[in-house]
Design a protein around this motif. Structure first.
Motif, PDB file in Angstrom:
ATOM      1  N   HIS A  59       0.874  -0.906   0.047  1.00  0.00           N
ATOM      2  CA  HIS A  59      -0.067   0.027  -0.106  1.00  0.00           C
ATOM      3  C   HIS A  59       0.957   1.230  -0.118  1.00  0.00           C
ATOM      4  O   HIS A  59       1.890   1.390   0.999  1.00  0.00           O
ATOM      5  CB  HIS A  59      -0.990   0.121   1.251  1.00  0.00           C
ATOM      6  CG  HIS A  59      -1.934   1.179   1.443  1.00  0.00           C
ATOM      7  ND1 HIS A  59      -2.883   1.300   0.284  1.00  0.00           N
ATOM      8  CD2 HIS A  59      -2.140   2.008   2.105  1.00  0.00           C
ATOM      9  CE1 HIS A  59      -3.837   2.414   0.649  1.00  0.00           C
ATOM     10  NE2 HIS A  59      -3.157   3.112   1.440  1.00  0.00           N
ATOM     11  N   PRO A  60       0.286   2.263  -0.902  1.00  0.00           N
ATOM     12  CA  PRO A  60      -0.447   2.644  -1.469  1.00  0.00           C
ATOM     13  C   PRO A  60      -0.960   1.946  -2.608  1.00  0.00           C
ATOM     14  O   PRO A  60       0.397   1.630  -2.879  1.00  0.00           O
ATOM     15  CB  PRO A  60      -0.262   3.573  -1.313  1.00  0.00           C
ATOM     16  CG  PRO A  60       0.556   4.241  -1.481  1.00  0.00           C
ATOM     17  CD  PRO A  60       1.518   3.475  -0.540  1.00  0.00           C
ATOM     18  N   GLU A  66      -3.281  -0.795  -6.074  1.00  0.00           N
ATOM     19  CA  GLU A  66      -4.980  -1.151  -6.634  1.00  0.00           C
ATOM     20  C   GLU A  66      -5.420  -1.626  -5.270  1.00  0.00           C
ATOM     21  O   GLU A  66      -6.769  -2.429  -4.933  1.00  0.00           O
ATOM     22  CB  GLU A  66      -4.699  -1.077  -8.041  1.00  0.00           C
ATOM     23  CG  GLU A  66      -6.825  -1.695  -8.178  1.00  0.00           C
ATOM     24  CD  GLU A  66      -6.036  -1.557  -9.683  1.00  0.00           C
ATOM     25  OE1 GLU A  66      -7.498  -1.842 -10.325  1.00  0.00           O
ATOM     26  OE2 GLU A  66      -5.356  -1.447 -10.390  1.00  0.00           O
ATOM     27  N   MET A  74      -6.936  -1.754  -1.932  1.00  0.00           N
ATOM     28  CA  MET A  74      -7.979  -1.247  -2.570  1.00  0.00           C
ATOM     29  C   MET A  74      -8.769  -1.888  -2.342  1.00  0.00           C
ATOM     30  O   MET A  74     -10.427  -1.998  -1.594  1.00  0.00           O
ATOM     31  CB  MET A  74      -8.623   0.048  -3.318  1.00  0.00           C
ATOM     32  CG  MET A  74      -7.707   1.478  -2.554  1.00  0.00           C
ATOM     33  SD  MET A  74      -7.774   2.201  -1.321  1.00  0.00           S
ATOM     34  CE  MET A  74      -6.523   1.160  -0.471  1.00  0.00           C
ATOM     35  N   ASP A  94      -9.484  -3.984   0.815  1.00  0.00           N
ATOM     36  CA  ASP A  94     -10.191  -3.061   2.202  1.00  0.00           C
ATOM     37  C   ASP A  94     -11.785  -2.979   1.516  1.00  0.00           C
ATOM     38  O   ASP A  94     -12.326  -2.975   2.781  1.00  0.00           O
ATOM     39  CB  ASP A  94      -9.174  -1.558   2.110  1.00  0.00           C
ATOM     40  CG  ASP A  94      -9.616  -0.662   3.422  1.00  0.00           C
ATOM     41  OD1 ASP A  94     -10.492  -1.176   3.536  1.00  0.00           O
ATOM     42  OD2 ASP A  94      -8.956   0.726   3.473  1.00  0.00           O
ATOM     43  N   ARG A  95     -12.188  -2.511   0.572  1.00  0.00           N
ATOM     44  CA  ARG A  95     -13.685  -2.598   0.351  1.00  0.00           C
ATOM     45  C   ARG A  95     -13.742  -4.171   0.516  1.00  0.00           C
ATOM     46  O   ARG A  95     -14.922  -3.886   0.685  1.00  0.00           O
ATOM     47  CB  ARG A  95     -13.411  -2.525  -1.075  1.00  0.00           C
ATOM     48  CG  ARG A  95     -14.428  -2.205  -1.936  1.00  0.00           C
ATOM     49  CD  ARG A  95     -14.900  -2.204  -3.181  1.00  0.00           C
ATOM     50  NE  ARG A  95     -16.511  -1.675  -3.806  1.00  0.00           N
ATOM     51  CZ  ARG A  95     -17.149  -2.938  -4.305  1.00  0.00           C
ATOM     52  NH1 ARG A  95     -16.444  -3.956  -3.721  1.00  0.00           N
ATOM     53  NH2 ARG A  95     -18.217  -2.331  -4.561  1.00  0.00           N
ATOM     54  N   ARG A 124     -13.444   6.110  -3.340  1.00  0.00           N
ATOM     55  CA  ARG A 124     -12.121   6.927  -3.172  1.00  0.00           C
ATOM     56  C   ARG A 124     -11.213   6.648  -4.878  1.00  0.00           C
ATOM     57  O   ARG A 124     -10.728   7.451  -4.076  1.00  0.00           O
ATOM     58  CB  ARG A 124     -11.526   5.156  -2.410  1.00  0.00           C
ATOM     59  CG  ARG A 124     -11.673   5.729  -0.498  1.00  0.00           C
ATOM     60  CD  ARG A 124     -11.488   4.633   0.056  1.00  0.00           C
ATOM     61  NE  ARG A 124      -9.780   4.609  -0.292  1.00  0.00           N
ATOM     62  CZ  ARG A 124      -8.924   5.530   0.675  1.00  0.00           C
ATOM     63  NH1 ARG A 124      -9.348   5.388   1.720  1.00  0.00           N
ATOM     64  NH2 ARG A 124      -8.026   5.313   0.527  1.00  0.00           N
ATOM     65  N   TRP A 137      -1.349   2.076   6.647  1.00  0.00           N
ATOM     66  CA  TRP A 137      -1.798   1.570   6.125  1.00  0.00           C
ATOM     67  C   TRP A 137      -1.926   0.262   7.321  1.00  0.00           C
ATOM     68  O   TRP A 137      -3.013  -0.005   7.566  1.00  0.00           O
ATOM     69  CB  TRP A 137      -1.310   0.621   4.800  1.00  0.00           C
ATOM     70  CG  TRP A 137      -1.912  -0.716   4.202  1.00  0.00           C
ATOM     71  CD1 TRP A 137      -1.335  -1.902   4.205  1.00  0.00           C
ATOM     72  CD2 TRP A 137      -3.028  -0.544   4.161  1.00  0.00           C
ATOM     73  NE1 TRP A 137      -2.152  -2.810   3.778  1.00  0.00           N
ATOM     74  CE2 TRP A 137      -2.761  -1.998   3.782  1.00  0.00           C
ATOM     75  CE3 TRP A 137      -3.537   0.099   3.736  1.00  0.00           C
ATOM     76  CZ2 TRP A 137      -4.476  -2.800   3.024  1.00  0.00           C
ATOM     77  CZ3 TRP A 137      -5.376  -0.064   3.226  1.00  0.00           C
ATOM     78  CH2 TRP A 137      -5.534  -1.957   2.875  1.00  0.00           C
TER      79      TRP A 137
END
Length: 271
Positions: free
Chosen positions: A134-135, A137, A140, A143-144, A170, A188
């Motif tokens: 992280h950061p 794709e 995310m 996380d989603r 986001r 993170w």
């Protein structure tokens, strides 16, 4: 004359429109530095998160450049963006506040009804989050999945869709630009610990603890995105030699704050 629909513009868009007008009129010339977020918030009588959303919107439009530790500078626009097209985008803090309200209630109910299979799905997303950079794709995506898995334990497809759609915001350019400044491997790891606290409360079937853990996680997300850009005490921070940004006419119609005495002559710094 036919009546036209009245549009309630978001407050941060009103601030962005006003700052853009001051730039276009020459109040803040290309290369000059704007007042700090704190000064703008005081002059406009709005919150600092609202100012930050406005500044991020103008940076995405190519009107400003935020330099951490230095200041907020007016730049020559490569191409004039159409601000009206961006007016439908929710601000990052607006989104996080909505999620804090909604997902806290969802976590509370999840602690009451989550089954072993639900906990297993939450655990799977957490494990994936622990093993991703992280950061990026992929982080995310996982996380989603964590937030959607919690909503899924309630057995309500509408809530699953709403939580997923809110999280997907986001990906809007304002949120992405803000994350560019403040998300890192360190943040993170901190967020992961907050996710684990939510998971533990749900698995323990403790509704109040689950609600508070989710609320704290999303509130701290807002705090991380609200950190100073590091230019609050820079000399000559206001480049307009005492010019004061005018507050939005609506909804509060505040009066402009008194002009501030500039340190060091108020000259603009350049890089």
């Amino acid at each position: 004359m036919p009546l036209e629909a009245v549009e309630a513009r978001r407050l941060y868009r009103q601030v962005a429109d006003q700052l853009r007008s001051l730039i276009d009129s020459g109040e803040y010339a290309v290369g000059s530095r704007l007042p700090t977020e704190r000064e703008l918030a005081e002059q406009l009588k709005v919150s600092r998160p609202t100012v930050r959303e406005a500044l991020i919107a103008l940076e995405v439009e190519g009107r400003l450049r935020i330099r951490v530790g230095s200041g907020i500078y007016v730049i020559e626009p490569a191409a004039m963006a159409a601000p009206a097209a961006a007016s439908v985008i929710e601000g990052p803090f607006e989104l996080l506040r909505a999620r804090e309200f909604l997902e806290s209630a969802i976590a509370e109910q999840a602690a009451r009804v989550a089954t072993k299979d639900d906990i297993a799905r939450i655990d799977a997303s957490l494990l994936a989050m622990e093993n991703v950079e992280h950061p990026g794709e992929a982080s995310m995506v996982h996380d989603r999945a964590f937030h959607v898995a919690i909503a899924g334990s309630l057995g309500n497809a509408v809530l699953v869709r709403v939580v997923g759609e809110l999280f997907d915001q986001r990906l809007n350019p304002y949120f992405a630009q803000l994350a560019h400044y403040f998300e890192s491997p360190g943040t993170w790891r901190t967020a992961l610990d907050e996710h684990r606290a939510v998971r533990e409360a749900i698995a323990a079937h403790d509704p109040q603890a689950a609600r508070e853990a989710m609320r704290a996680h999303l509130a701290r997300s807002q705090e991380r995105f609200a950190q100073n850009f590091g230019a609050e005490n820079a000399a000559g921070s206001s480049s307009g030699r005492g010019r004061t940004a005018r507050a939005p006419a609506k909804p509060s119609k505040p009066k402009p704050a008194p002009k501030k005495k500039q340190a060091g002559g108020g000259s603009a710094r350049r890089r």
